[in-house]
Scaffold this active site. Structure first.
Site, mmCIF file in Angstrom:
data_model
loop_
_atom_site.group_PDB
_atom_site.id
_atom_site.type_symbol
_atom_site.label_atom_id
_atom_site.label_comp_id
_atom_site.label_asym_id
_atom_site.label_seq_id
_atom_site.Cartn_x
_atom_site.Cartn_y
_atom_site.Cartn_z
ATOM 1 N N CYS A 1 39.593 -4.209 30.390
ATOM 2 C CA CYS A 1 39.590 -3.795 31.796
ATOM 3 C C CYS A 1 40.230 -2.415 31.958
ATOM 4 C CB CYS A 1 40.315 -4.815 32.660
ATOM 5 S SG CYS A 1 39.375 -6.336 32.857
ATOM 6 N N CYS B 1 39.312 10.146 23.577
ATOM 7 C CA CYS B 1 38.893 9.199 24.619
ATOM 8 C C CYS B 1 40.134 8.885 25.449
ATOM 9 C CB CYS B 1 38.271 7.947 24.006
ATOM 10 S SG CYS B 1 39.399 7.005 22.959
#
Ligand SMILES: [Zn+2]
Length: 393
Positions: free
Chosen positions: A197, A351
């Site tokens: 999440c 990232c």
């Protein structure tokens, strides 16, 4: 399949309790008997986060006598979008303590036990054995498999839930009466395949949808009413507004609860079992990992860098490292974006936290860019150490 109640009724309810729980008491299926069983119940909620927040609040309001909270984390501002048991004044406070304070406000009759610790193989069985039922609100595969294994080994039922973006799932795993989590998912997904999440996002209210199903099932199990979700998987799609139930059978070949189990005790290392990154990615990052400080030094020295952000466009909107180019990981893995990579510049991938860039680095190196590197800890590390003025997420 109706099941007998998990818990024996408490001797009696006080006058205060009768007033407080009157809307339960007048439901014939719950009644005085059911409320006394709730009073006698001991429930452990793993994680006071997205699922744990609504679960703890409703379990407390329902009158579960003893509520354990296990969480090692502290409250962060980015939790408040969904973790409704915490508030602004709780930021940086241990989640277990913050949750306990909210519960005391909702229902001071509940005995709250704070376990301000990380669940691990050394404490999980001892903790679980103190409770009648476990509610699993964890957000990672390593803990999920450990919760399942400990519950099966102890013969404990547990209510499982998971959430991602607009999709939720819930079930009850109880080895004595049905399948376990490993019967449904024998293997963890390949590393990097299923974003967390934190990486993929979650609609805040989805936590309430799934967390309340978990509480609903917990109350049914504790009091012995209705048909528990044993052997069935509830799948919820918030965009289509659709609930589906899928039958899950006990797998005779299950490594844990099957006929010839190969897992007979907790694993030595669940992180290792689930793998943070794939073997290829791990190999690719050897001697090809730089820190945020090293990246900053390269930039300041005028080194000719091709800095690539492999996150998704929605994340790029939140923050970015100056000089970076957005090329999402999927376009690198498919080969589609390889022609955009120059042969004569130093390639640096990043990232959010360093997992996706490691996967992308393996693909880039395999395509012949042998000197490419990736940024350890991703943009999170960059923001923390180099540029705290940028928002984090
Ligand atoms: Zn199983």
């Amino acid at each position: 399949m109706a099941l007998p109640p998990l818990v024996e009724p408490a001797a009696e309810l006080t006058v205060d309790e009768i007033r407080r729980y009157s809307r339960h008491l007048i439901i014939p299926d719950v009644g005085m008997d059911g409320q006394k069983r709730l009073k006698n119940s001991k429930v452990l909620v793993v994680g006071a986060g997205g699922l744990g927040s609504p679960a703890l609040l409703y379990l407390a309001a329902a009158g579960v006598g003893t509520l354990g909270i296990v969480d090692f984390d502290t409250v962060d501002e980015s939790n408040l979008q969904r973790q409704i048991i915490h508030g602004v004044s709780d930021i940086d406070r241990p989640k277990a303590e913050s949750a306990a304070a909210s519960i005391a406000e909702v229902n001071p009759l509940v005995n709250v036990v704070i376990h301000n610790t990380a669940l691990d193989r050394d404490n999980v069985k001892e903790l679980f054995s103190q409770y009648d039922l476990i509610v699993d609100g964890t957000d990672n595969f390593a803990t999920r498999y450990m919760v399942n294994d400990a519950a099966v080994l102890l013969g404990k039922p547990y209510v499982w839930g998971s959430i991602y973006r607009f999709d939720g799932q819930a079930s009850v795993f109880w080895e004595e009466h049905g399948p376990c989590y490993r019967c449904l998912y024998p293997e963890p997904p390949p590393p990097g395949m299923v974003p967390s999440c934190a990486e993929g996002g979650v609609l805040g209210v989805l936590c309430a949808s799934i967390g309340s199903i978990q509480v609903n099932e917990a109350i049914k199990l504790l009091t012995g009413i209705g048909e528990p979700l044993v052997g069935r998987l509830m799948v919820y799609d918030a965009l289509e507004m659709e609930y589906r139930k899928i039958k899950v059978r006990k797998d005779p070949n299950c490594a844990l609860c099957g006929e010839n189990p190969t897992v007979t005790d907790l694993l030595e290392d669940y992180e290792d079992f689930c793998g943070a990154v794939s073997a290829e990615a791990e190999e690719a990052t050897l001697n090809a990992t730089i820190t945020a400080r090293e990246l900053k030094d390269w930039q300041d020295s005028g080194k000719d860098l091709f800095l690539v952000d492999v996150r998704e466009p929605a994340e790029w909107e939140i923050n970015r490292i100056p000089g970076a180019t957005l090329i999402p990981k999927g376009e690198i893995l498919s080969g589609e974006a390889l022609s955009r990579f120059p042969q004569d510049r130093q390639i640096v991938l990043h990232c959010k936290s360093g997992v996706r860039s490691a996967e992308a680095l393996a693909a880039i190196k395999a395509a012949g860019f042998k000197d490419a590197v990736h940024l350890q800890g991703g943009i999170v590390s960059w923001v923390n150490t180099i540029d705290p003025s940028q928002p984090s997420y």
